[in-house]
Write a protein that holds these residues in place. Structure first.
Motif, PDB file in Angstrom:
ATOM      1  N   ASN A 151       0.821  -1.212   0.000  1.00  0.00           N
ATOM      2  CA  ASN A 151       0.000   0.000   0.000  1.00  0.00           C
ATOM      3  C   ASN A 151       0.857   1.265   0.000  1.00  0.00           C
ATOM      4  O   ASN A 151       0.391   2.325   0.396  1.00  0.00           O
ATOM      5  CB  ASN A 151      -1.011   0.041   1.146  1.00  0.00           C
ATOM      6  CG  ASN A 151      -2.150   1.021   0.869  1.00  0.00           C
ATOM      7  OD1 ASN A 151      -2.268   1.568  -0.228  1.00  0.00           O
ATOM      8  ND2 ASN A 151      -2.984   1.256   1.856  1.00  0.00           N
ATOM      9  N   MET A 160      -1.995   8.727   3.682  1.00  0.00           N
ATOM     10  CA  MET A 160      -0.827   7.936   3.284  1.00  0.00           C
ATOM     11  C   MET A 160       0.209   7.910   4.415  1.00  0.00           C
ATOM     12  O   MET A 160       0.806   6.877   4.700  1.00  0.00           O
ATOM     13  CB  MET A 160      -0.197   8.517   2.015  1.00  0.00           C
ATOM     14  CG  MET A 160       1.027   7.752   1.531  1.00  0.00           C
ATOM     15  SD  MET A 160       1.880   8.594   0.178  1.00  0.00           S
ATOM     16  CE  MET A 160       3.193   9.421   1.113  1.00  0.00           C
ATOM     17  N   SER A 171      -1.258   4.131  -2.032  1.00  0.00           N
ATOM     18  CA  SER A 171      -1.603   5.333  -1.260  1.00  0.00           C
ATOM     19  C   SER A 171      -0.939   6.580  -1.851  1.00  0.00           C
ATOM     20  O   SER A 171      -1.529   7.662  -1.852  1.00  0.00           O
ATOM     21  CB  SER A 171      -1.229   5.157   0.216  1.00  0.00           C
ATOM     22  OG  SER A 171       0.154   4.906   0.380  1.00  0.00           O
TER      23      SER A 171
END
Length: 154
Positions: A101, A127, A105
């Motif tokens: 991620n 994020m 993100s």
């Protein structure tokens, strides 16, 4: 294991979430969460990649988009393809994932800035719950370059 327990899962809104690499079992939960589009930013040869992920996702009636982004060399072309996909499906429930991620993100934050006009601090806030681009010089340069280039074009 539930969909929202995927590694580094983040929920941005009712219609947008992101995560690290799901297992096939976790991904099979996506329809229960209303997901209509899955965007995978990881190349197919990353560890823990789901074999035939596209077929699995399509078999659930969900559109699958793969935009392989090399961790060590992210490109404007990859970001442009991602932004086009987000724009094309903006009225749908989208789940974006990659390996951890980080790509997902970051690309969502850049889409929010360049595509939706968000302020940088707001776009990167979610994020930064899981990672900071300052720790990865290639990504710091890429993000700064894309965001600054985008602000020059507006």
């Amino acid at each position: 294991m539930m969909f929202d327990q995927i590694y580094n899962f983040l929920r941005y809104s009712e219609s947008l979430s992101s995560s690290g690499m799901p297992t096939a079992e976790q991904l099979s939960e996506a329809p229960k969460h209303g997901v209509q589009v899955v965007i995978n930013l990881a190349p197919h040869d990353v560890p823990n990649a789901i074999p035939n992920e596209g077929q699995l996702v399509n078999s659930m009636g969900i559109e699958y988009i793969n935009i392989p982004v090399n961790w060590g060399t992210p490109t404007k072309d990859g970001l442009d393809k991602f932004m086009d996909a987000m724009e094309e499906h903006k009225d749908k429930v989208i789940h974006v994932h990659c390996e951890a991620n980080f790509r997902a993100s970051a690309f969502i934050a850049m889409y929010r800035i360049l595509g939706l006009g968000w302020k940088e601090d707001n776009a990167f806030e979610i994020m930064h719950k899981i990672w900071d681009e300052d720790a990865f010089p290639v990504w710091k340069l890429f993000i700064d370059g894309m965001v600054n280039q985008g602000s020059e074009n507006s």
